[in-house]
Motif scaffolding. Structure first.
Motif, PDB file in Angstrom:
ATOM      1  N   SER A  14      -8.936 -15.142  35.756  1.00 32.89           N
ATOM      2  CA  SER A  14      -7.776 -14.241  35.678  1.00 32.89           C
ATOM      3  C   SER A  14      -8.207 -12.987  34.923  1.00 32.89           C
ATOM      4  CB  SER A  14      -6.629 -14.932  34.929  1.00 32.89           C
ATOM      5  OG  SER A  14      -7.057 -15.303  33.629  1.00 32.89           O
ATOM      6  N   LEU A  15      -7.586 -11.865  35.254  1.00 33.25           N
ATOM      7  CA  LEU A  15      -7.947 -10.600  34.594  1.00 33.25           C
ATOM      8  C   LEU A  15      -6.717  -9.715  34.409  1.00 33.25           C
ATOM      9  CD1 LEU A  15     -11.157 -10.143  36.684  1.00 33.25           C
ATOM     10  CD2 LEU A  15     -11.159 -10.208  34.185  1.00 33.25           C
ATOM     11  N   GLY A  16      -6.620  -9.086  33.257  1.00 34.35           N
ATOM     12  CA  GLY A  16      -5.509  -8.172  32.984  1.00 34.35           C
ATOM     13  C   GLY A  16      -5.674  -7.574  31.601  1.00 34.35           C
ATOM     14  N   VAL A  17      -4.845  -6.606  31.300  1.00 36.20           N
ATOM     15  CA  VAL A  17      -4.890  -6.034  29.947  1.00 36.20           C
ATOM     16  C   VAL A  17      -4.135  -6.992  29.020  1.00 36.20           C
ATOM     17  CG1 VAL A  17      -4.184  -4.102  28.501  1.00 36.20           C
ATOM     18  CG2 VAL A  17      -5.113  -3.685  30.797  1.00 36.20           C
ATOM     19  N   PRO A  18      -4.810  -7.506  28.002  1.00 35.56           N
ATOM     20  CA  PRO A  18      -4.190  -8.538  27.162  1.00 35.56           C
ATOM     21  C   PRO A  18      -2.922  -8.054  26.461  1.00 35.56           C
ATOM     22  CG  PRO A  18      -6.546  -8.438  26.741  1.00 35.56           C
ATOM     23  CD  PRO A  18      -6.202  -7.248  27.601  1.00 35.56           C
ATOM     24  N   ALA A  19      -1.973  -8.984  26.345  1.00 30.10           N
ATOM     25  CA  ALA A  19      -0.762  -8.731  25.561  1.00 30.10           C
ATOM     26  C   ALA A  19      -0.632  -9.824  24.517  1.00 30.10           C
ATOM     27  CB  ALA A  19       0.463  -8.702  26.469  1.00 30.10           C
ATOM     28  N   GLU A  20      -1.755 -10.308  24.056  1.00 26.41           N
ATOM     29  CA  GLU A  20      -1.749 -11.281  22.966  1.00 26.41           C
ATOM     30  C   GLU A  20      -2.967 -11.045  22.102  1.00 26.41           C
ATOM     31  OE1 GLU A  20      -2.152 -15.400  24.071  1.00 26.41           O
ATOM     32  OE2 GLU A  20      -3.892 -15.045  25.341  1.00 26.41           O
ATOM     33  N   LYS A  21      -2.829 -11.483  20.844  1.00 25.98           N
ATOM     34  CA  LYS A  21      -3.940 -11.365  19.910  1.00 25.98           C
ATOM     35  C   LYS A  21      -4.683 -12.701  19.896  1.00 25.98           C
ATOM     36  CE  LYS A  21      -4.666  -9.110  15.542  1.00 25.98           C
ATOM     37  NZ  LYS A  21      -4.213  -8.902  14.204  1.00 25.98           N
ATOM     38  N   VAL A  22      -5.994 -12.642  20.024  1.00 25.29           N
ATOM     39  CA  VAL A  22      -6.803 -13.861  19.985  1.00 25.29           C
ATOM     40  C   VAL A  22      -7.869 -13.667  18.920  1.00 25.29           C
ATOM     41  CG1 VAL A  22      -8.345 -15.386  21.273  1.00 25.29           C
ATOM     42  CG2 VAL A  22      -6.405 -14.321  22.442  1.00 25.29           C
ATOM     43  N   GLU A  23      -7.975 -14.644  18.024  1.00 28.02           N
ATOM     44  CA  GLU A  23      -8.957 -14.517  16.953  1.00 28.02           C
ATOM     45  C   GLU A  23      -9.799 -15.777  16.828  1.00 28.02           C
ATOM     46  OE1 GLU A  23      -7.212 -13.078  13.326  1.00 28.02           O
ATOM     47  OE2 GLU A  23      -6.748 -11.147  14.290  1.00 28.02           O
ATOM     48  N   ILE A  24     -11.054 -15.536  16.515  1.00 26.06           N
ATOM     49  CA  ILE A  24     -11.986 -16.636  16.259  1.00 26.06           C
ATOM     50  C   ILE A  24     -11.853 -17.036  14.802  1.00 26.06           C
ATOM     51  CG2 ILE A  24     -14.439 -17.113  15.979  1.00 26.06           C
ATOM     52  CD1 ILE A  24     -14.955 -15.143  18.258  1.00 26.06           C
ATOM     53  N   GLU A  25     -11.961 -18.344  14.535  1.00 22.38           N
ATOM     54  CA  GLU A  25     -12.043 -18.770  13.145  1.00 22.38           C
ATOM     55  C   GLU A  25     -13.088 -19.867  13.022  1.00 22.38           C
ATOM     56  OE1 GLU A  25      -8.046 -20.061  12.293  1.00 22.38           O
ATOM     57  OE2 GLU A  25      -8.495 -22.099  12.963  1.00 22.38           O
ATOM     58  N   GLU A  26     -13.555 -20.090  11.817  1.00 22.17           N
ATOM     59  CA  GLU A  26     -14.551 -21.132  11.596  1.00 22.17           C
ATOM     60  C   GLU A  26     -13.914 -22.500  11.788  1.00 22.17           C
ATOM     61  OE1 GLU A  26     -18.294 -21.657   8.714  1.00 22.17           O
ATOM     62  OE2 GLU A  26     -17.750 -19.909   9.883  1.00 22.17           O
ATOM     63  N   MET A  27     -14.618 -23.373  12.480  1.00 18.48           N
ATOM     64  CA  MET A  27     -14.069 -24.697  12.764  1.00 18.48           C
ATOM     65  C   MET A  27     -13.989 -25.544  11.492  1.00 18.48           C
ATOM     66  SD  MET A  27     -15.480 -27.436  15.509  1.00 18.48           S
ATOM     67  CE  MET A  27     -15.340 -26.258  16.823  1.00 18.48           C
ATOM     68  N   LYS A  28     -12.876 -26.279  11.395  1.00 19.62           N
ATOM     69  CA  LYS A  28     -12.722 -27.174  10.232  1.00 19.62           C
ATOM     70  C   LYS A  28     -12.743 -28.620  10.701  1.00 19.62           C
ATOM     71  CE  LYS A  28      -9.754 -23.771   8.077  1.00 19.62           C
ATOM     72  NZ  LYS A  28      -9.059 -23.135   9.181  1.00 19.62           N
ATOM     73  N   GLU A  29     -13.567 -29.407  10.072  1.00 24.29           N
ATOM     74  CA  GLU A  29     -13.658 -30.854  10.320  1.00 24.29           C
ATOM     75  C   GLU A  29     -13.810 -31.205  11.802  1.00 24.29           C
ATOM     76  OE1 GLU A  29     -10.124 -32.200   8.367  1.00 24.29           O
ATOM     77  OE2 GLU A  29     -10.899 -31.625   6.400  1.00 24.29           O
ATOM     78  N   TYR A  34      -7.835 -25.122  19.961  1.00 24.51           N
ATOM     79  CA  TYR A  34      -7.244 -23.812  19.677  1.00 24.51           C
ATOM     80  C   TYR A  34      -5.735 -23.988  19.527  1.00 24.51           C
ATOM     81  CZ  TYR A  34      -6.874 -24.222  24.768  1.00 24.51           C
ATOM     82  OH  TYR A  34      -6.632 -24.689  26.031  1.00 24.51           O
ATOM     83  N   TYR A  35      -5.096 -23.017  18.875  1.00 24.79           N
ATOM     84  CA  TYR A  35      -3.656 -23.143  18.608  1.00 24.79           C
ATOM     85  C   TYR A  35      -3.066 -21.755  18.401  1.00 24.79           C
ATOM     86  CZ  TYR A  35      -5.102 -22.325  13.772  1.00 24.79           C
ATOM     87  OH  TYR A  35      -5.657 -21.760  12.639  1.00 24.79           O
ATOM     88  N   ARG A  36      -1.746 -21.665  18.394  1.00 26.14           N
ATOM     89  CA  ARG A  36      -1.075 -20.408  18.045  1.00 26.14           C
ATOM     90  C   ARG A  36      -0.478 -20.547  16.655  1.00 26.14           C
ATOM     91  NH1 ARG A  36       1.775 -19.276  23.779  1.00 26.14           N
ATOM     92  NH2 ARG A  36      -0.138 -18.733  24.880  1.00 26.14           N
ATOM     93  N   ASP A  37      -0.735 -19.556  15.802  1.00 26.91           N
ATOM     94  CA  ASP A  37      -0.198 -19.637  14.444  1.00 26.91           C
ATOM     95  C   ASP A  37       1.234 -19.105  14.393  1.00 26.91           C
ATOM     96  OD1 ASP A  37      -0.263 -16.879  14.334  1.00 26.91           O
ATOM     97  OD2 ASP A  37      -2.034 -16.769  13.044  1.00 26.91           O
ATOM     98  N   GLN A  38       1.784 -19.035  13.195  1.00 28.15           N
ATOM     99  CA  GLN A  38       3.203 -18.649  13.042  1.00 28.15           C
ATOM    100  C   GLN A  38       3.468 -17.215  13.477  1.00 28.15           C
ATOM    101  OE1 GLN A  38       1.098 -19.509  10.692  1.00 28.15           O
ATOM    102  NE2 GLN A  38       1.215 -18.163   8.905  1.00 28.15           N
ATOM    103  N   ASN A  39       2.406 -16.407  13.565  1.00 26.65           N
ATOM    104  CA  ASN A  39       2.564 -15.019  14.041  1.00 26.65           C
ATOM    105  C   ASN A  39       2.227 -14.874  15.521  1.00 26.65           C
ATOM    106  OD1 ASN A  39       3.267 -14.067  11.443  1.00 26.65           O
ATOM    107  ND2 ASN A  39       1.095 -14.143  10.876  1.00 26.65           N
ATOM    108  N   ASP A  40       2.128 -16.017  16.220  1.00 23.28           N
ATOM    109  CA  ASP A  40       1.837 -16.013  17.662  1.00 23.28           C
ATOM    110  C   ASP A  40       0.422 -15.525  17.977  1.00 23.28           C
ATOM    111  OD1 ASP A  40       2.814 -16.797  20.104  1.00 23.28           O
ATOM    112  OD2 ASP A  40       3.409 -14.766  20.685  1.00 23.28           O
ATOM    113  N   VAL A  41      -0.453 -15.592  16.976  1.00 26.76           N
ATOM    114  CA  VAL A  41      -1.861 -15.268  17.218  1.00 26.76           C
ATOM    115  C   VAL A  41      -2.555 -16.534  17.720  1.00 26.76           C
ATOM    116  CG1 VAL A  41      -4.041 -14.520  16.165  1.00 26.76           C
ATOM    117  CG2 VAL A  41      -1.862 -13.496  15.421  1.00 26.76           C
ATOM    118  N   HIS A  42      -3.304 -16.372  18.816  1.00 23.42           N
ATOM    119  CA  HIS A  42      -4.046 -17.505  19.389  1.00 23.42           C
ATOM    120  C   HIS A  42      -5.359 -17.636  18.619  1.00 23.42           C
ATOM    121  CE1 HIS A  42      -5.275 -20.099  22.853  1.00 23.42           C
ATOM    122  NE2 HIS A  42      -6.481 -19.708  22.480  1.00 23.42           N
ATOM    123  N   ARG A  43      -5.584 -18.775  18.000  1.00 22.98           N
ATOM    124  CA  ARG A  43      -6.764 -18.949  17.136  1.00 22.98           C
ATOM    125  C   ARG A  43      -7.727 -19.968  17.727  1.00 22.98           C
ATOM    126  NH1 ARG A  43      -6.841 -16.330  12.674  1.00 22.98           N
ATOM    127  NH2 ARG A  43      -4.928 -15.290  12.054  1.00 22.98           N
TER     128      ARG A  43
END
Ligand SMILES: Cc1cc2nc3c(=O)[nH]c(=O)nc-3n(C[C@H](O)[C@H](O)[C@H](O)COP(=O)(O)O)c2cc1C
Length: 191
Positions: A146-161, A166-175
């Protein structure tokens, strides 16, 4: 820098429907993909471009999005991608899956450079698409992008345990958790 581009080329699943991705844009992404390495230099992949709105919306409802986001059914019509590229191989021979991966990531990198985001999708309706686009006897579908101009924020984070989900946080950021370099980089002493 390439590393910055790699960081930006995340999997995006919600898009701005007012921003088009043209056939010329898609050609530019495929231009990059067609120049990448392939096993035996066979270059078996073909790239089927879908930009027609109703076709795009139909496919958006058919593919399976974000398996770990169990309370989200995928993008609504207002969040749908602008286009799809469907990677095809000759039905008679198939293709190395390594070739598919190289081409797919090259498309996402090329797209990211232009501010376009995408998502590789392996969970697609093979039979329906084969029939819809008259592929039987000619091509096997390898991957949908799929391709398009994103309308969401996606961020990388260091893996824990070791939690890969992946998940969406309380600010709707995809982590997206990623394993640490120290975990994946091995030498003969650390194996
Ligand atoms: C081979 C492959 C198949 C994938 N299939 C799907 C899929 O069917 N649906 C989906 O929403 N994401 C799919 N993804 C996207 C992954 O979920 C995504 O790459 C992963 O969550 C890491 O996020 P990132 O790409 O932002 O690093 C696929 C990725 C790859 C490489």
């Amino acid at each position: 820098m390439l590393l910055d581009l790699v960081k930006r080329a995340r999997s995006f699943r919600r898009y701005d429907p007012t921003k088009a991705v043209s056939t010329d844009d898609l050609k530019e992404f495929v231009e990059a993909a067609r120049l990448t390495p392939s096993a035996g230099n066979l270059q078996r992949l073909r790239y089927l471009a879908l930009t027609e709105k109703s076709e795009v919306l139909t496919l958006t409802k058919e593919v399976k999005w974000a398996g770990y986001l169990t309370d989200w059914d995928g993008p609504s019509d207002d969040e749908a991608p602008a286009a799809y590229l469907i990677l095809l191989s000759p039905e008679s021979t198939g293709v190395s899956q390594i070739d598919v991966g190289i081409a797919a990531e090259t498309i996402l990198l090329s797209a990211a450079e232009k501010g376009v985001g995408g998502c590789m999708i392996l969970n697609f309706p093979r039979e329906a698409l084969t029939e819809r686009y008259n592929l039987a006897g000619k091509y096997k579908i390898e991957l949908v992008i799929s391709l398009g101009v994103p309308a969401e924020k996606v961020e990388i984070e260091e893996m824990k345990e070791g939690n890969v989900r992946y998940y969406r946080d309380q600010n709707d950021v995809h982590r997206v958790p990623k394993r640490a370099l120290s975990e994946v980089f091995l030498t003969p002493d650390t194996i």
